[in-house]
Design a protein around this motif. Structure first.
Motif, PDB file in Angstrom:
ATOM      1  N   UNK A 186       0.823  -1.205   0.000  1.00  8.75           N
ATOM      2  CA  UNK A 186       0.000   0.000   0.000  1.00  8.75           C
ATOM      3  C   UNK A 186       0.859   1.259   0.000  1.00  8.75           C
ATOM      4  N   UNK A 187       2.021   1.182   0.676  1.00  8.64           N
ATOM      5  CA  UNK A 187       2.843   2.372   0.837  1.00  8.64           C
ATOM      6  C   UNK A 187       4.119   2.367  -0.001  1.00  8.64           C
ATOM      7  N   UNK A 188       4.367   1.306  -0.796  1.00  9.15           N
ATOM      8  CA  UNK A 188       5.622   1.257  -1.541  1.00  9.15           C
ATOM      9  C   UNK A 188       5.607   0.168  -2.598  1.00  9.15           C
ATOM     10  N   UNK A 189       6.453   0.346  -3.595  1.00  5.16           N
ATOM     11  CA  UNK A 189       6.728  -0.698  -4.576  1.00  5.16           C
ATOM     12  C   UNK A 189       8.196  -1.079  -4.375  1.00  5.16           C
ATOM     13  N   UNK A 190       8.441  -2.320  -3.971  1.00  2.00           N
ATOM     14  CA  UNK A 190       9.785  -2.762  -3.612  1.00  2.00           C
ATOM     15  C   UNK A 190      10.318  -3.739  -4.648  1.00  2.00           C
ATOM     16  N   UNK A 191      11.600  -3.599  -4.962  1.00  2.37           N
ATOM     17  CA  UNK A 191      12.249  -4.470  -5.934  1.00  2.37           C
ATOM     18  C   UNK A 191      13.308  -5.313  -5.235  1.00  2.37           C
ATOM     19  N   UNK A 192      13.268  -6.613  -5.481  1.00  2.00           N
ATOM     20  CA  UNK A 192      14.257  -7.536  -4.934  1.00  2.00           C
ATOM     21  C   UNK A 192      14.981  -8.193  -6.101  1.00  2.00           C
ATOM     22  N   UNK A 193      16.323  -8.106  -6.082  1.00  2.00           N
ATOM     23  CA  UNK A 193      17.103  -8.566  -7.220  1.00  2.00           C
ATOM     24  C   UNK A 193      17.848  -9.865  -6.953  1.00  2.00           C
ATOM     25  N   UNK A 194      18.058 -10.628  -8.030  1.00  2.00           N
ATOM     26  CA  UNK A 194      18.706 -11.939  -7.921  1.00  2.00           C
ATOM     27  C   UNK A 194      19.627 -12.167  -9.114  1.00  2.00           C
ATOM     28  N   UNK A 195      20.798 -12.697  -8.824  1.00  4.50           N
ATOM     29  CA  UNK A 195      21.755 -12.994  -9.890  1.00  4.50           C
ATOM     30  C   UNK A 195      21.354 -14.243 -10.652  1.00  4.50           C
ATOM     31  N   UNK A 196      20.622 -15.151 -10.001  1.00  2.00           N
ATOM     32  CA  UNK A 196      20.250 -16.415 -10.624  1.00  2.00           C
ATOM     33  C   UNK A 196      18.767 -16.698 -10.415  1.00  2.00           C
ATOM     34  N   UNK A 197      18.179 -17.408 -11.389  1.00  2.00           N
ATOM     35  CA  UNK A 197      16.763 -17.748 -11.301  1.00  2.00           C
ATOM     36  C   UNK A 197      16.483 -18.657 -10.112  1.00  2.00           C
ATOM     37  N   UNK A 198      17.450 -19.503  -9.749  1.00  2.00           N
ATOM     38  CA  UNK A 198      17.253 -20.412  -8.622  1.00  2.00           C
ATOM     39  C   UNK A 198      17.055 -19.641  -7.323  1.00  2.00           C
ATOM     40  N   UNK A 199      17.792 -18.553  -7.159  1.00  2.00           N
ATOM     41  CA  UNK A 199      17.661 -17.760  -5.933  1.00  2.00           C
ATOM     42  C   UNK A 199      16.289 -17.081  -5.889  1.00  2.00           C
ATOM     43  N   UNK A 200      15.832 -16.589  -7.035  1.00  2.00           N
ATOM     44  CA  UNK A 200      14.508 -15.954  -7.059  1.00  2.00           C
ATOM     45  C   UNK A 200      13.409 -16.962  -6.755  1.00  2.00           C
ATOM     46  N   UNK A 201      13.538 -18.180  -7.283  1.00  2.00           N
ATOM     47  CA  UNK A 201      12.542 -19.218  -7.017  1.00  2.00           C
ATOM     48  C   UNK A 201      12.483 -19.541  -5.530  1.00  2.00           C
ATOM     49  N   UNK A 202      13.640 -19.601  -4.887  1.00  2.00           N
ATOM     50  CA  UNK A 202      13.665 -19.890  -3.452  1.00  2.00           C
ATOM     51  C   UNK A 202      13.128 -18.718  -2.631  1.00  2.00           C
ATOM     52  N   UNK A 203      13.383 -17.505  -3.081  1.00  2.00           N
ATOM     53  CA  UNK A 203      12.824 -16.337  -2.407  1.00  2.00           C
ATOM     54  C   UNK A 203      11.298 -16.420  -2.399  1.00  2.00           C
ATOM     55  N   UNK A 204      10.740 -16.759  -3.555  1.00  2.00           N
ATOM     56  CA  UNK A 204       9.281 -16.882  -3.653  1.00  2.00           C
ATOM     57  C   UNK A 204       8.752 -17.961  -2.724  1.00  2.00           C
ATOM     58  N   UNK A 205       9.451 -19.104  -2.676  1.00  2.00           N
ATOM     59  CA  UNK A 205       8.993 -20.203  -1.823  1.00  2.00           C
ATOM     60  C   UNK A 205       9.140 -19.861  -0.346  1.00  2.00           C
ATOM     61  N   UNK A 206      10.257 -19.296   0.033  1.00  2.00           N
ATOM     62  CA  UNK A 206      10.500 -18.964   1.443  1.00  2.00           C
ATOM     63  C   UNK A 206       9.470 -17.979   1.973  1.00  2.00           C
ATOM     64  N   UNK A 207       9.078 -17.026   1.153  1.00  2.00           N
ATOM     65  CA  UNK A 207       8.129 -16.003   1.635  1.00  2.00           C
ATOM     66  C   UNK A 207       6.701 -16.528   1.734  1.00  2.00           C
ATOM     67  N   UNK A 208       6.479 -17.786   1.360  1.00  2.00           N
ATOM     68  CA  UNK A 208       5.156 -18.381   1.594  1.00  2.00           C
ATOM     69  C   UNK A 208       5.030 -18.892   3.029  1.00  2.00           C
ATOM     70  N   UNK A 209       6.145 -18.982   3.737  1.00  2.00           N
ATOM     71  CA  UNK A 209       6.135 -19.460   5.119  1.00  2.00           C
ATOM     72  C   UNK A 209       5.762 -18.316   6.053  1.00  2.00           C
ATOM     73  N   UNK A 210       4.831 -18.560   6.932  1.00  2.00           N
ATOM     74  CA  UNK A 210       4.423 -17.533   7.892  1.00  2.00           C
ATOM     75  C   UNK A 210       5.615 -17.108   8.742  1.00  2.00           C
ATOM     76  N   UNK A 211       5.844 -15.811   8.811  1.00  2.00           N
ATOM     77  CA  UNK A 211       6.960 -15.295   9.597  1.00  2.00           C
ATOM     78  C   UNK A 211       8.200 -15.023   8.777  1.00  2.00           C
ATOM     79  N   UNK A 212       8.208 -15.466   7.520  1.00  2.00           N
ATOM     80  CA  UNK A 212       9.356 -15.207   6.642  1.00  2.00           C
ATOM     81  C   UNK A 212       8.967 -14.114   5.651  1.00  2.00           C
ATOM     82  N   UNK A 213       9.355 -12.899   5.978  1.00  2.00           N
ATOM     83  CA  UNK A 213       9.140 -11.792   5.059  1.00  2.00           C
ATOM     84  C   UNK A 213      10.307 -11.688   4.090  1.00  2.00           C
ATOM     85  N   UNK A 214      10.261 -10.669   3.264  1.00  2.00           N
ATOM     86  CA  UNK A 214      11.309 -10.488   2.253  1.00  2.00           C
ATOM     87  C   UNK A 214      12.686 -10.314   2.894  1.00  2.00           C
ATOM     88  N   UNK A 215      12.765  -9.564   3.988  1.00  2.00           N
ATOM     89  CA  UNK A 215      14.047  -9.318   4.641  1.00  2.00           C
ATOM     90  C   UNK A 215      14.658 -10.607   5.178  1.00  2.00           C
TER      91      UNK A 215
END
Length: 206
Positions: A55-84
């Motif tokens: 609501x208050x921002x558009x945030x960009x998260x960058x990855x050198x490899x597609x594998x890291x981005x895929x894991x970022x997406x999966x990890x953030x599905x876990x309750x308590x695991x935000x982007x940071x």
């Protein structure tokens, strides 16, 4: 939605960078591994991007490899695991290490990441154990997860961790990165993290 950025790397900090695309500077948050893989400013850089709209921002998260981005997406599905926290996990563990840790229920390995305590580590193991099959390992084609500890991916991980440690000691990434690379070259990549940091400190102190 922004899926990729290609432009001049204008600035690199401890947990983010700025990429200049046709005069517009995009602030991209990233793991230490991705930041270590970037070229020196102001060279051309390309990162995969996960765009998060709030609501208050558009945030960009960058990855050198597609594998890291895929894991970022999966990890953030876990309750308590935000982007940071997800980025902290990806800074501490490469995808192949994550697969090993989750499959083995190794909570101690997961707690190496900042912001991950024993309870959250247990939740990650429980929720993702059945979702790891088919997830990318980040390893070259034909390589096995078991071989990751001695391969190029492990060397990149050591370099990223060493740069993060040296940054915490006050050294600029631009001066520390070539030193770390020289140390790794001398040891042909077969060296522990503490040795890399020790030898790099000796060279930087000269």
């Amino acid at each position: 939605m922004i899926a990729q950025l290609r432009g001049l790397l204008a600035q690199v900090e401890a947990d983010r960078c700025v990429i200049d695309v046709s005069g517009v500077g995009y602030l991209v948050q990233a793991s230490s591994r991705t930041l270590a893989a970037l070229p020196q400013p102001p060279e051309l850089a390309c990162v995969l991007v996960e765009t998060v709209v709030r609501e208050d921002a558009i945030l960009l998260y960058g990855f050198a490899e597609a594998s890291e981005r895929a894991w970022f997406r999966l990890l953030t599905t876990v309750q308590g695991v935000g982007a940071k926290v997800a980025l902290a996990i990806l800074s501490a563990l490469q995808p192949s290490d994550l697969i090993n840790a989750i499959a083995a229920g190794d909570k101690a390995m997961l707690t190496r990441a900042g912001g991950v305590g024993a309870r959250l580590a247990q939740r990650i193991v429980t929720e993702l154990r059945d979702k790891c099959e088919g997830m990318p390992t980040g390893l070259p084609a034909g390589a096995t997860v078991a071989a990751a500890a001695s391969g190029p991916a492990a060397t990149r991980g050591i370099a990223a961790d060493a740069l993060l440690a040296l940054s915490g000691l006050g050294f600029r990434r631009a001066e520390a990165q070539p030193v770390v690379e020289r140390v790794l070259d001398r040891h042909e990549g077969k060296v522990d993290l503490d040795v890399v940091i020790r030898d790099a400190l000796k060279e930087l102190a000269r």
